[in-house]
Design a protein around this motif. Structure first.
Motif, PDB file in Angstrom:
ATOM      1  N   VAL A 149      27.578  81.436  36.489  1.00  0.00           N
ATOM      2  CA  VAL A 149      28.669  80.851  36.657  1.00  0.00           C
ATOM      3  C   VAL A 149      30.000  81.661  36.047  1.00  0.00           C
ATOM      4  N   SER A 150      29.813  82.500  35.540  1.00  0.00           N
ATOM      5  CA  SER A 150      30.683  83.677  34.427  1.00  0.00           C
ATOM      6  C   SER A 150      31.621  84.642  36.462  1.00  0.00           C
ATOM      7  N   ASP A 151      30.553  85.405  36.625  1.00  0.00           N
ATOM      8  CA  ASP A 151      30.677  85.994  38.151  1.00  0.00           C
ATOM      9  C   ASP A 151      29.619  86.059  38.852  1.00  0.00           C
ATOM     10  N   ARG A 152      29.919  84.732  40.205  1.00  0.00           N
ATOM     11  CA  ARG A 152      29.711  84.807  41.331  1.00  0.00           C
ATOM     12  C   ARG A 152      29.236  85.695  42.425  1.00  0.00           C
ATOM     13  N   SER A 153      30.178  86.711  42.360  1.00  0.00           N
ATOM     14  CA  SER A 153      30.653  87.477  43.267  1.00  0.00           C
ATOM     15  C   SER A 153      28.834  89.144  42.416  1.00  0.00           C
ATOM     16  N   ASP A 154      28.260  88.293  41.742  1.00  0.00           N
ATOM     17  CA  ASP A 154      27.529  89.885  41.637  1.00  0.00           C
ATOM     18  C   ASP A 154      26.167  89.538  42.008  1.00  0.00           C
ATOM     19  N   GLY A 167      23.295  84.346  43.289  1.00  0.00           N
ATOM     20  CA  GLY A 167      24.456  85.531  43.518  1.00  0.00           C
ATOM     21  C   GLY A 167      25.217  84.807  43.696  1.00  0.00           C
ATOM     22  N   SER A 168      26.020  84.578  44.812  1.00  0.00           N
ATOM     23  CA  SER A 168      27.687  83.314  44.768  1.00  0.00           C
ATOM     24  C   SER A 168      27.465  82.444  45.614  1.00  0.00           C
ATOM     25  N   ASP A 169      26.521  81.872  45.177  1.00  0.00           N
ATOM     26  CA  ASP A 169      26.451  79.810  46.015  1.00  0.00           C
ATOM     27  C   ASP A 169      26.375  78.939  45.426  1.00  0.00           C
ATOM     28  N   PRO A 170      27.319  78.454  44.792  1.00  0.00           N
ATOM     29  CA  PRO A 170      27.164  77.871  44.014  1.00  0.00           C
ATOM     30  C   PRO A 170      26.571  76.346  43.751  1.00  0.00           C
ATOM     31  N   GLU A 171      25.797  75.752  44.497  1.00  0.00           N
ATOM     32  CA  GLU A 171      25.815  75.217  45.443  1.00  0.00           C
ATOM     33  C   GLU A 171      23.885  74.968  44.755  1.00  0.00           C
ATOM     34  N   ILE A 172      23.065  76.879  45.261  1.00  0.00           N
ATOM     35  CA  ILE A 172      22.121  76.118  45.129  1.00  0.00           C
ATOM     36  C   ILE A 172      22.244  77.101  43.182  1.00  0.00           C
ATOM     37  N   THR A 173      23.200  77.605  43.018  1.00  0.00           N
ATOM     38  CA  THR A 173      23.128  77.780  41.027  1.00  0.00           C
ATOM     39  C   THR A 173      22.588  76.240  40.870  1.00  0.00           C
ATOM     40  N   ALA A 174      23.521  75.280  40.927  1.00  0.00           N
ATOM     41  CA  ALA A 174      23.346  74.206  40.310  1.00  0.00           C
ATOM     42  C   ALA A 174      21.942  73.737  40.414  1.00  0.00           C
ATOM     43  N   VAL A 175      21.399  73.681  41.529  1.00  0.00           N
ATOM     44  CA  VAL A 175      19.918  73.348  41.446  1.00  0.00           C
ATOM     45  C   VAL A 175      19.721  73.986  40.959  1.00  0.00           C
ATOM     46  N   ASN A 176      19.807  75.502  40.376  1.00  0.00           N
ATOM     47  CA  ASN A 176      18.673  76.010  39.556  1.00  0.00           C
ATOM     48  C   ASN A 176      19.089  75.593  38.180  1.00  0.00           C
ATOM     49  N   HIS A 194      22.477  71.976  23.286  1.00  0.00           N
ATOM     50  CA  HIS A 194      21.836  73.399  23.763  1.00  0.00           C
ATOM     51  C   HIS A 194      23.428  73.698  24.405  1.00  0.00           C
ATOM     52  N   ARG A 195      23.450  75.121  24.400  1.00  0.00           N
ATOM     53  CA  ARG A 195      24.408  75.771  25.726  1.00  0.00           C
ATOM     54  C   ARG A 195      23.874  75.334  26.865  1.00  0.00           C
ATOM     55  N   LEU A 196      22.959  75.850  27.572  1.00  0.00           N
ATOM     56  CA  LEU A 196      22.161  75.457  28.541  1.00  0.00           C
ATOM     57  C   LEU A 196      23.144  73.802  29.148  1.00  0.00           C
ATOM     58  N   TYR A 197      22.975  73.101  28.844  1.00  0.00           N
ATOM     59  CA  TYR A 197      23.645  71.948  29.734  1.00  0.00           C
ATOM     60  C   TYR A 197      25.105  71.805  29.828  1.00  0.00           C
ATOM     61  N   ASP A 198      25.877  72.768  29.058  1.00  0.00           N
ATOM     62  CA  ASP A 198      27.565  73.040  29.211  1.00  0.00           C
ATOM     63  C   ASP A 198      27.059  74.067  30.312  1.00  0.00           C
ATOM     64  N   LEU A 199      26.631  74.651  30.421  1.00  0.00           N
ATOM     65  CA  LEU A 199      26.900  76.365  31.412  1.00  0.00           C
ATOM     66  C   LEU A 199      26.107  74.631  32.715  1.00  0.00           C
ATOM     67  N   ALA A 200      24.795  74.354  32.931  1.00  0.00           N
ATOM     68  CA  ALA A 200      24.121  73.974  33.723  1.00  0.00           C
ATOM     69  C   ALA A 200      25.807  73.109  34.123  1.00  0.00           C
ATOM     70  N   HIS A 201      26.363  72.056  33.327  1.00  0.00           N
ATOM     71  CA  HIS A 201      27.807  70.638  34.084  1.00  0.00           C
ATOM     72  C   HIS A 201      28.649  71.694  34.454  1.00  0.00           C
ATOM     73  N   ALA A 202      29.035  72.736  34.229  1.00  0.00           N
ATOM     74  CA  ALA A 202      30.190  73.557  34.712  1.00  0.00           C
ATOM     75  C   ALA A 202      29.887  74.630  36.225  1.00  0.00           C
ATOM     76  N   ALA A 203      28.462  74.684  36.387  1.00  0.00           N
ATOM     77  CA  ALA A 203      27.599  74.798  37.735  1.00  0.00           C
ATOM     78  C   ALA A 203      27.792  73.886  38.947  1.00  0.00           C
ATOM     79  N   ALA A 204      27.275  72.829  37.954  1.00  0.00           N
ATOM     80  CA  ALA A 204      27.307  71.657  38.681  1.00  0.00           C
ATOM     81  C   ALA A 204      28.897  70.935  39.377  1.00  0.00           C
ATOM     82  N   ASP A 205      29.820  71.052  38.228  1.00  0.00           N
ATOM     83  CA  ASP A 205      31.284  71.138  38.790  1.00  0.00           C
ATOM     84  C   ASP A 205      31.867  72.038  39.902  1.00  0.00           C
ATOM     85  N   ASP A 206      31.303  73.897  39.840  1.00  0.00           N
ATOM     86  CA  ASP A 206      31.319  73.862  40.965  1.00  0.00           C
ATOM     87  C   ASP A 206      30.957  73.811  42.720  1.00  0.00           C
ATOM     88  N   ALA A 207      30.493  72.764  42.127  1.00  0.00           N
ATOM     89  CA  ALA A 207      29.663  72.073  43.708  1.00  0.00           C
ATOM     90  C   ALA A 207      28.733  70.435  43.563  1.00  0.00           C
TER      91      ALA A 207
END
Length: 253
Positions: A149-154, A167-176, A194-207
């Protein structure tokens, strides 16, 4: 269990993993573990009539997660030996059925293979989590998702079959992210604070084209012992949901 380690690493994580695994399960075929020098080598299992082969990088075999990674691969071997549908079904068949008549980007096809691997991992981790504490797995999901979520360029992935990011693809990151939530909810490991939910929703916001909750339910609710036809349908539906229903395909000419 007969496990043979080839490589310049301590055998302790392998023997410790075998001891844990054998508290609830066993393997009929021996395990040949090949330790590779390449730090980017994925941890993966291959299955033959007379043996299983575990390929693992030297870095992974000496990491804090080594024992858990090895147990996870032993669980894949157990699913293979028991003839579980998830481990005896060709992903290509599901992709053909799901995407016939569609024109699909190559990256989306790669993502579909990862979705299929996630489904296999759910069934492997049903075994893994029956013999290992969940804390390391949850921490792994959290750290990998935070990095994505923080560094999709890696572009560097975790060298392991259960890697969460690509890596950098927000769509599969959301599925992951949906996979991680589906697994922890399936086993009632964490609560929704749990923080995992906040991170998952941040990933979903990008996709926004990926339905995080729907994919989470797909992973969480996989039947314990599906028939081959039921598993085929589940994988076909998941593939179409990702590629077709989300607008990731156009009709072929």
């Amino acid at each position: 269990m007969d496990i043979r380690v080839r490589g310049a690493v301590p055998a302790d994580p392998f023997l410790g993993a075998a001891d844990l695994f054998e508290t609830e399960h066993n393997l009929d075929r021996p395990v040949h573990a090949n330790v590779r020098e390449d730090p980017d080598e994925r941890t993966w299992a291959a299955h033959y009539d007379d043996r299983h082969v575990l390929n693992i990088s030297e870095q992974a075999a000496t990491s804090a997660m080594a024992r858990e990674l090895i147990v996870h691969e032993l669980a894949h071997m157990a699913r293979n030996e028991e003839g579980h549908a998830s481990h005896h079904f060709r992903t290509e068949e599901a992709l053909f059925l799901a995407l016939s008549g569609e024109s699909v980007e190559r990256r989306k096809i790669a993502h579909c293979y990862q979705i299929a691997n996630h489904m296999k991992d759910i069934y492997a981790d049903d075994i893994t989590l029956s013999v290992t504490p969940p804390e390391k797995l949850v921490s792994f999901f959290e750290s990998e998702l935070a990095r994505a979520v923080s560094d999709r360029s890696d572009p560097s992935p975790w060298p392991d079959s259960r890697r969460v990011t690509t890596g950098s693809d927000p769509e599969i990151t959301a599925v992951n992210a949906a996979f991680a939530l589906g697994l922890v909810e399936r086993h009632d490991i964490v609560d929704e604070t749990h923080r995992l939910y906040d991170l998952a929703h941040a990933a979903a916001d990008d996709a926004p084209e990926v339905d995080l909750d729907a994919f989470k339910r797909r992973f969480r609710s996989l039947g314990a012992d599906p028939s081959a036809s039921d598993y085929r349908k589940t994988l076909v539906d998941a593939t179409r949901a990702y590629v077709v229903d989300s607008g990731g395909a156009v009709a072929a000419d």
